[in-house]
Design a protein around this motif. Structure first.
Motif, PDB file in Angstrom:
ATOM      1  N   UNK A  38       0.872  -1.150  -0.071  1.00 27.09           N
ATOM      2  CA  UNK A  38       0.118   0.082   0.005  1.00 27.09           C
ATOM      3  C   UNK A  38       0.923   1.145   0.019  1.00 27.09           C
ATOM      4  N   UNK A  39       0.751   2.198  -1.163  1.00 30.18           N
ATOM      5  CA  UNK A  39       1.587   3.279  -1.070  1.00 30.18           C
ATOM      6  C   UNK A  39       1.039   4.400  -0.424  1.00 30.18           C
ATOM      7  N   UNK A  40       1.862   4.979   0.880  1.00 29.90           N
ATOM      8  CA  UNK A  40       0.962   6.311   0.960  1.00 29.90           C
ATOM      9  C   UNK A  40       0.835   7.340   0.143  1.00 29.90           C
ATOM     10  N   UNK A  41       1.192   7.409  -0.997  1.00 31.21           N
ATOM     11  CA  UNK A  41       0.853   8.423  -2.070  1.00 31.21           C
ATOM     12  C   UNK A  41      -0.513   8.189  -2.500  1.00 31.21           C
ATOM     13  N   UNK A  42      -1.296   7.021  -2.232  1.00 37.31           N
ATOM     14  CA  UNK A  42      -2.642   6.875  -2.624  1.00 37.31           C
ATOM     15  C   UNK A  42      -3.283   7.738  -1.666  1.00 37.31           C
ATOM     16  N   UNK A  43      -3.043   7.830  -0.709  1.00 41.46           N
ATOM     17  CA  UNK A  43      -3.518   8.616   0.537  1.00 41.46           C
ATOM     18  C   UNK A  43      -3.555  10.255   0.052  1.00 41.46           C
TER      19      UNK A  43
ATOM     20  N   UNK B 151      -8.299  13.297  -5.847  1.00 35.92           N
ATOM     21  CA  UNK B 151      -9.399  12.914  -6.656  1.00 35.92           C
ATOM     22  C   UNK B 151      -9.675  13.981  -7.959  1.00 35.92           C
ATOM     23  N   UNK B 152      -9.313  13.813  -9.141  1.00 35.92           N
ATOM     24  CA  UNK B 152      -9.525  14.938  -9.902  1.00 35.92           C
ATOM     25  C   UNK B 152     -11.086  15.721  -9.982  1.00 35.92           C
ATOM     26  N   UNK B 153     -12.185  14.734  -9.594  1.00 36.79           N
ATOM     27  CA  UNK B 153     -13.247  15.373  -9.583  1.00 36.79           C
ATOM     28  C   UNK B 153     -13.803  16.127  -8.555  1.00 36.79           C
ATOM     29  N   UNK B 154     -13.190  15.831  -7.550  1.00 32.58           N
ATOM     30  CA  UNK B 154     -13.354  16.566  -6.157  1.00 32.58           C
ATOM     31  C   UNK B 154     -12.343  17.517  -5.575  1.00 32.58           C
ATOM     32  N   UNK B 155     -11.032  17.356  -6.247  1.00 34.21           N
ATOM     33  CA  UNK B 155     -10.011  17.882  -5.653  1.00 34.21           C
ATOM     34  C   UNK B 155      -9.487  17.691  -4.508  1.00 34.21           C
ATOM     35  N   UNK B 156     -10.032  16.444  -3.718  1.00 34.48           N
ATOM     36  CA  UNK B 156      -9.739  16.002  -2.602  1.00 34.48           C
ATOM     37  C   UNK B 156      -9.244  14.624  -2.328  1.00 34.48           C
ATOM     38  N   UNK B 157      -8.060  14.542  -1.496  1.00 32.10           N
ATOM     39  CA  UNK B 157      -7.570  13.410  -1.059  1.00 32.10           C
ATOM     40  C   UNK B 157      -8.073  12.606  -0.061  1.00 32.10           C
ATOM     41  N   UNK B 158      -7.620  11.483  -0.082  1.00 31.50           N
ATOM     42  CA  UNK B 158      -8.281  10.446   1.303  1.00 31.50           C
ATOM     43  C   UNK B 158      -7.795  11.100   2.748  1.00 31.50           C
ATOM     44  N   UNK B 159      -6.698  11.838   2.577  1.00 34.10           N
ATOM     45  CA  UNK B 159      -6.242  12.382   3.888  1.00 34.10           C
ATOM     46  C   UNK B 159      -7.320  13.465   4.342  1.00 34.10           C
ATOM     47  N   UNK B 160      -7.508  14.303   3.343  1.00 34.00           N
ATOM     48  CA  UNK B 160      -8.321  15.260   3.367  1.00 34.00           C
ATOM     49  C   UNK B 160      -9.788  14.962   4.069  1.00 34.00           C
ATOM     50  N   UNK B 161     -10.313  13.806   3.340  1.00 37.22           N
ATOM     51  CA  UNK B 161     -11.425  13.132   3.825  1.00 37.22           C
ATOM     52  C   UNK B 161     -11.327  12.666   5.186  1.00 37.22           C
ATOM     53  N   UNK B 162     -10.203  12.023   5.491  1.00 39.58           N
ATOM     54  CA  UNK B 162     -10.048  11.596   6.805  1.00 39.58           C
ATOM     55  C   UNK B 162     -10.067  12.610   8.017  1.00 39.58           C
ATOM     56  N   UNK B 163      -9.660  13.609   7.589  1.00 33.21           N
ATOM     57  CA  UNK B 163      -9.688  14.769   8.660  1.00 33.21           C
ATOM     58  C   UNK B 163     -10.973  15.077   8.801  1.00 33.21           C
ATOM     59  N   UNK B 164     -11.929  15.253   7.978  1.00 36.13           N
ATOM     60  CA  UNK B 164     -13.197  15.511   8.209  1.00 36.13           C
ATOM     61  C   UNK B 164     -14.101  14.475   8.593  1.00 36.13           C
ATOM     62  N   UNK B 165     -13.604  13.280   8.363  1.00 41.07           N
ATOM     63  CA  UNK B 165     -14.571  12.155   9.081  1.00 41.07           C
ATOM     64  C   UNK B 165     -14.329  12.430  10.398  1.00 41.07           C
ATOM     65  N   UNK B 166     -13.161  12.644  10.971  1.00 43.85           N
ATOM     66  CA  UNK B 166     -12.759  12.468  12.161  1.00 43.85           C
ATOM     67  C   UNK B 166     -13.275  13.794  13.043  1.00 43.85           C
ATOM     68  N   UNK B 167     -13.559  14.788  12.221  1.00 37.75           N
ATOM     69  CA  UNK B 167     -14.070  16.099  12.815  1.00 37.75           C
ATOM     70  C   UNK B 167     -15.639  15.663  12.946  1.00 37.75           C
ATOM     71  N   UNK B 168     -16.256  14.965  12.062  1.00 35.17           N
ATOM     72  CA  UNK B 168     -17.636  14.965  12.118  1.00 35.17           C
ATOM     73  C   UNK B 168     -17.796  14.028  13.272  1.00 35.17           C
ATOM     74  N   UNK B 169     -16.914  13.001  13.654  1.00 33.87           N
ATOM     75  CA  UNK B 169     -17.059  12.305  15.073  1.00 33.87           C
ATOM     76  C   UNK B 169     -17.163  13.090  16.321  1.00 33.87           C
ATOM     77  N   UNK B 170     -16.534  14.281  15.997  1.00 34.89           N
ATOM     78  CA  UNK B 170     -16.418  15.075  17.175  1.00 34.89           C
ATOM     79  C   UNK B 170     -15.126  15.063  18.086  1.00 34.89           C
TER      80      UNK B 170
END
Length: 558
Positions: free
Chosen positions: A258-263, A267-286
């Motif tokens: 598993x390449x860290x670069x994947x994270x 994503x060209x459609x959303x201009x967001x990375x998995x890391x971006x999403x992860x931070x938001x998901x944690x934020x949503x958990x409070x």
RNA sequence: GCCCCCAUAGCUCAGGGGAUAGAGCGUCUGCCUCCGGAGCAGAAGGCCGAAGGUUCGAAUCCUUCUGGGGGCACCA
């Protein structure tokens, strides 16, 4: 009759006894857990083939003496088919002796199952992501990684053999500044310049530089930025290939690289990375808050001693952010249970990782498991990058051999400090436990070959003839193999398999010394010889299966 | 200072609450006219780091202490 079947019968008997005494008030299950009614192999052979402590467990709640209860159970147990005797001994043990025939059928069971003997379903239904080694692709693997490679691979094997759905995974830290330092070091070497400050020293950098130049002869004519990028990428590719080859040579197979670069990739459609999403998901958990311009995770909610920054005030994510994204990604890929194998020098991560699970809404006690292993030393000298006495995996392998190295790293629990003695590992004698076991296997094969030549075949199977004490000892050990595998999987302790095959090898040698498979001189071939060939071949199969779980070969000849 | 791991035979290490604590190496004594002696049989070697506690029962579980290893970044 194997121990599990005997345990089932015993449970039924105990149920009846408890009902008789309690008259329906309170079942067995309310007094003792089903799994506590177990049969163990007594250390002392005078205590029979299998022993149970169930009477001692139940004596107090039932208000009777352990021996009295044991007697009552033993009367019924002694009448079971396949049980030669059930005797009460010591403080209240019930010692079982099996009929030779009932014990001996395991030889046929083993040979019918072949490679599958030992597999079990105790981990069926669990989905496990097992991450280990995960060394930076900026240099060769060294002995510090070697133990986890051997251990992690064997844990994956015993888990799979126990029915778990497992992905063994290598996390490639190929993003971040260390890669740039790596690239800069290689480029400097290519130019014939000294290692830059904070760069990677070592001969391997010079070797990589030479290989990079061979691949890209015009490298030094490129603009500096471009040259740095090319040097980094080519050296990365070469180094990773070397790591993969070293692990393959070490019989370590990863299901996922598993390449860290994947994270970090947008994503060209959303201009967001998995890391971006992860931070938001944690934020949503409070569990995320902002302070001093940085983004933090409140890991102290989950036992960490301080909160951790996930995105620095300069906007750059920390390593922790990638860890979070990777953790979430494992879950997204269907793995409920995540196991991390870390060295003792990384145990500071444990709270952080557990906090990650908690912050993601998972259960830190159930969904994440961090195994901490102690470091390996050689000849009493601790090996560390700082001490500059790192030994590379490939050097160790060439020096000691894959089998000896893997075996010696696998025969102790991970949390036990380990000192390797290279002289001992190099010796092709009994000094080295792996040869003791491999020799036993080679001997089973040799006996099998000789038997064929002498006209002894597995044409008859009369297990009731296997009455010699070394035969009942060997049969008892063979019956235990599946539960040893299950236990190794449950506890993540493959060393139990190693210790088991050592014991099995010892019992085989003792048996070999007193029981002949091939008749002497002009003696006729009997069913006893034929049946012993079954036992010989079954033992070889189990040793082979056991060594296979450890990634160690089982040679036909030595 | 706080946190994690370890302490068992001379050495390297096993021992998931059970019976007389084990293995290999090293030391000592035996066993090759016949399936591989890379083996087998036997001997010697232990206050399971210390002290309390839980339990019918503790090397094993709990507490404290001693000794050793490792870790405590808006590094990766």
């Amino acid at each position: 009759m194997n121990p599990d079947q005997l345990a089932d019968h015993l449970y039924a008997i105990v149920t009846r006894v408890v009902e008789r005494r309690r008259g329906g008030r309170g079942s067995v299950d309310s007094l003792v857990a089903r799994t506590d009614i177990r049969l163990e192999r007594p250390r002392n052979r005078d205590h029979g083939d299998w022993a149970s402590n169930v009477a001692m467990r139940l004596a107090k709640p039932l208000g009777v003496s352990p021996r009295e209860l044991a007697e009552e159970i033993a009367v019924d147990a002694g009448r079971l088919e396949g049980v030669a005797s059930a005797e009460v001994a010591g403080p209240g043990f019930i010692n079982f002796r099996l009929d030779a025939g009932a014990a001996g059928v395991v030889a046929k069971v083993i040979l019918d199952a072949g490679e599958a003997y030992g597999r079990n379903v105790t981990q069926a239904g669990s989905t496990i992501n097992l991450e280990f080694v995960s060394a930076n692709p900026t240099g060769p693997l060294h002995i510090g990684h070697t133990r986890w490679a051997a251990l992690g691979d064997s844990i994956a094997r015993v888990l799979k053999a126990s029915g778990a759905q497992v992905a063994s995974e290598y996390y490639i830290n190929d993003a971040g500044s260390q890669m740039d330092k790596f690239g800069a070091s290689v480029l400097a070497a290519a130019k014939g310049e000294p290692t830059p400050p904070d760069g990677y020293p070592g001969q391997y950098i010079a070797d990589l530089a030479a290989a990079v130049l061979e691949r890209e002869p015009d490298l030094l004519a490129l603009p500096d930025d471009e040259a740095l990028g090319r040097a980094r990428e080519i050296a990365y590719e070469l180094q990773l290939a070397e790591i993969r080859q070293a692990l393959r040579d070490f019989n370590v197979e990863f299901d996922v690289w598993f390449s860290e670069r994947t994270l970090h990739a947008k994503d060209p459609r959303t201009d967001r990375s998995l890391v971006d999403d992860a931070v938001e998901r944690l934020r949503a958990q409070g569990h995320v808050f902002d302070r001093d311009g940085a983004v933090w995770v409140r890991t102290t909610d989950f036992g960490d001693d301080k909160d951790r920054v996930i995105r620095r005030s300069n906007g750059v994510y920390t390593y922790f952010a990638a860890d979070a994204a990777y953790y979430l990604n494992k879950g997204d890929r269907g793995f409920r249970h995540k196991i991390y194998l870390l060295g003792a020098d990384h145990h500071g991560y444990v709270h952080r990782l557990r906090a990650l699970a908690g912050a993601a809404g998972d259960d830190p006690d159930r969904d994440i498991e961090v195994l901490i292993g102690q470091l390996v030393s050689i000849n009493g000298a601790k090996l560390s990058k700082r001490a500059g006495n790192i030994i590379e995996l490939t050097d160790l392998q060439r020096w000691l051999g894959t089998d000896a190295l893997r075996y010696s790293l696998s025969r102790s629990p991970a949390d036990s400090p380990l000192t390797l003695d290279p002289e001992l590992l190099r010796s092709h004698t009994n000094d080295n436990p792996v040869y003791y076991v491999q020799y036993a296997h080679a001997r089973t094969r040799s006996v099998s070959r000789n038997a064929q030549a002498a006209g002894v075949a597995r044409s008859a199977f009369a297990p009731e003839l296997l009455g010699h004490e070394t035969e009942s000892a060997l049969l008892g050990a063979l019956q235990e193999f599946p539960r040893i595998v299950a236990q190794a999987a449950e506890l993540r302790e493959p060393h139990r398999v190693a210790r088991y095959v050592e014991e099995l090898a010892g019992l085989y040698h003792k048996w070999y010394d007193s029981c002949r498979v091939i008749p002497l001189g002009e003696e006729p071939v009997t069913d006893l010889h034929r049946t012993r060939l079954w036992l010989n071949d079954a033992t070889g199969q189990v040793i082979r299966n056991g060594l296979g779980l450890l990634g160690v070969s089982a040679p036909e000849r030595m």
